[in-house]
Design an enzyme around this catalytic site. Structure first.
Site, mmCIF file in Angstrom:
data_model
loop_
_atom_site.group_PDB
_atom_site.id
_atom_site.type_symbol
_atom_site.label_atom_id
_atom_site.label_comp_id
_atom_site.label_asym_id
_atom_site.label_seq_id
_atom_site.Cartn_x
_atom_site.Cartn_y
_atom_site.Cartn_z
ATOM 1 N N HIS A 124 66.813 121.734 53.454
ATOM 2 C CA HIS A 124 67.181 123.089 53.903
ATOM 3 C C HIS A 124 67.570 123.142 55.373
ATOM 4 C CE1 HIS A 124 66.003 125.432 50.299
ATOM 5 N NE2 HIS A 124 65.367 124.308 50.040
ATOM 6 N N ASP A 176 70.442 125.502 62.997
ATOM 7 C CA ASP A 176 69.849 126.116 61.812
ATOM 8 C C ASP A 176 70.558 125.554 60.598
ATOM 9 O OD1 ASP A 176 68.240 127.893 60.370
ATOM 10 O OD2 ASP A 176 68.612 129.513 61.804
#
Ligand code: GDG
Length: 447
Positions: free
Chosen positions: A155, A349
């Site tokens: 992720h 991110d």
């Protein structure tokens, strides 16, 4: 359809729906309409290891959880996963703290997960392992005799080889990563980085891109409904005529909060016309509060917020409102809808779901603008966003000024492009395409 087995560090607590964290929200989509076993840590720690998982059945979903010992929690979770891997994967080697004892605990917990899970498995299960806490799990399951297909999704970002090499014993971890049948990452850049590291270790460079998303219609509906609710009404009353800028992030150094706050301060300094005309609301629920780097970030932010407010505030205006507790998801959706600007400025991110949620929450007739870091995975998809380098507070200030002043036509055009992107890569589509790839992968190991 074979049973789906999801393995993640944490299994969502049974009754909690307002949990912060992108993973839980995205996976909810994957399990709808399918027999699923979800295995992971219960969130509890105890003095002695519990070998048997606790089982809890809710319709077609079974939760199977293990407790961690206090020592394993410290070594596997707080130490290696969050003190070493998290900063490294976010390109922040300088924040990484390695300890060999933590690495040993990390491997021990992965083996304990494999030992706890293996007896619950059926031969035709499709196993999907989530995220960096569990890099070695697939290899540990193979050692325990599991033959079915095992996929892995990362992720968070994967760093360039030169940074990855700072990890002691990183080669062994890469060999483990190389054993998965399908290896998913968020962006082309992550795939390039991981594939290079795999190749130099003699592994098959099989990382593939599966960008994660949200359920945009559900979030849009929640946002529309929330606007009439007490919290959003109270917020609007407190703002008066002022425009709202909203930021929503776990309190994490990857999210670029100090830089973002400085950017906002720079807006107030350089564009005095926004003085007392704009309010910035930052919601930053504390996470990993027992990890040292997070405690020092919190102190830094407390000080910064105090300084910015004391410098710019009026007796009837607090420019920066900063909350470190979680807010209900529906309320967040409403806050996004009434905000003129969504400010999403991570230094790194994987994807950043808040960027997508902000877009989904807007009123199509009068949408707000999104200011987005080029280092969020989401920046690859959001060509309607005002994209910035989050390290530059002046760039943030300029982008905020633009976002607060662009004409309605341009806001609508930009939003339309982003809304299409958010609907192109959804949570449901992400899970569907990953699982299709996993189920289509050669069953060489299944023999
Ligand atoms: C990881 C990767 C990747 C935030 N505050 C509250 C709250 N949230 C919700 C947001 C959003 C989620 O948490 C955060 O997701 P992000 O994607 O922004 O970030 P991470 O938690 O770091 O997630 C990330 C993601 O996994 C999925 O792959 O995109 O890059 O780091 O949904 O709205 N929710 C509630 N209260 C809060 O105060 N209810």
């Amino acid at each position: 359809m074979s049973r789906l087995v999801i393995v993640s560090n944490r299994v969502p607590p049974r009754e909690r729906t307002s949990l912060a964290g992108g993973l839980v929200i995205a996976l909810r989509e994957a399990i709808a309409g399918r027999d699923t076993l979800w295995f992971g840590w219960s969130g509890a720690t105890s003095a002695t290891p519990g070998k048997e998982p606790h089982l809890h059945r809710a319709g077609r979903l079974t939760l199977a959880t293990l407790d961690l010992t206090t020592e394993d929690y410290a070594g596997y979770y707080r130490g290696f996963s969050n003190g070493m891997l998290w900063p490294l994967l976010h390109h922040r080697v300088g924040l990484s703290e390695f300890s060999r004892a933590d690495l040993i605990a990390y491997r021990r917990v992965n083996r304990a997960f494999a030992a706890g899970l293996a007896p619950l498995l059926r031969p035709d299960d499709t196993i999907w392992v989530q995220d960096y806490h569990l890099f070695p799990l697939g290899a540990a399951l193979r050692e325990a005799g599991v033959r079915g297909r095992i996929g892995f999704f990362l992720h968070v970002p994967f760093p360039p080889r030169a940074l990855w090499e700072a990890l002691p014993d990183g080669d062994a971890l890469v060999r483990d990563i190389g054993t998965y049948d399908v290896l998913g990452v968020q962006t082309d850049e992550d795939a390039r980085h991981l594939n290079e590291v795999l190749s130099v270790n003699g592994q098959v460079p099989r990382a593939r891109v599966f960008p994660i998303g949200i359920d945009p219609e559900a979030f849009a509906t929640a946002a529309r409904k929330a606007v009439a609710g007490t919290e959003v009404q109270r917020l609007c009353q407190s703002l008066g005529e002022r425009a709202l800028i909203v930021g929503i992030d776990r309190l994490d150094y990857s999210k670029g909060l100090p830089q973002r706050f400085r950017g906002f301060a720079q807006l107030l300094r350089r564009y005095p016309e926004h003085h007392n005309r704009v309010t910035f609301l930052q919601i930053a629920p504390v996470s990993r509060g027992d990890v040292a780097q997070y405690r020092s970030l919190r102190r830094e932010l407390d000080e910064l917020v105090g300084r910015i407010n004391s410098e710019h505030a009026e007796f009837d205006w607090t420019p920066l409102r900063y909350l470190t507790r979680a807010v209900r998801r529906e309320v967040l959706a409403g806050f996004c809808r009434v905000a003129r600007v969504g400010l999403v400025t991570p230094l790194r991110d994987g994807m950043n779901l808040v960027a997508k949620e902000y877009v989904a929450a807007q009123d199509p007739e009068d949408p707000g603008a999104l200011v987005l870091s080029r280092f969020a995975g989401a920046a690859n998809e959001m060509d309607g966003a005002i994209v910035i380098n989050p390290h530059d507070p002046d760039a943030t200030a300029e982008a905020l000024h633009m976002a607060l002043t662009i004409a309605a036509d341009e806001r609508r055009a930009r939003w339309g492009r982003m809304w299409r992107a958010v609907n192109h890569y959804t949570a449901a589509g992400w899970a569907r395409s990953f699982l299709a790839a996993l189920e289509a992968s050669p069953a060489s190991r299944a023999a």
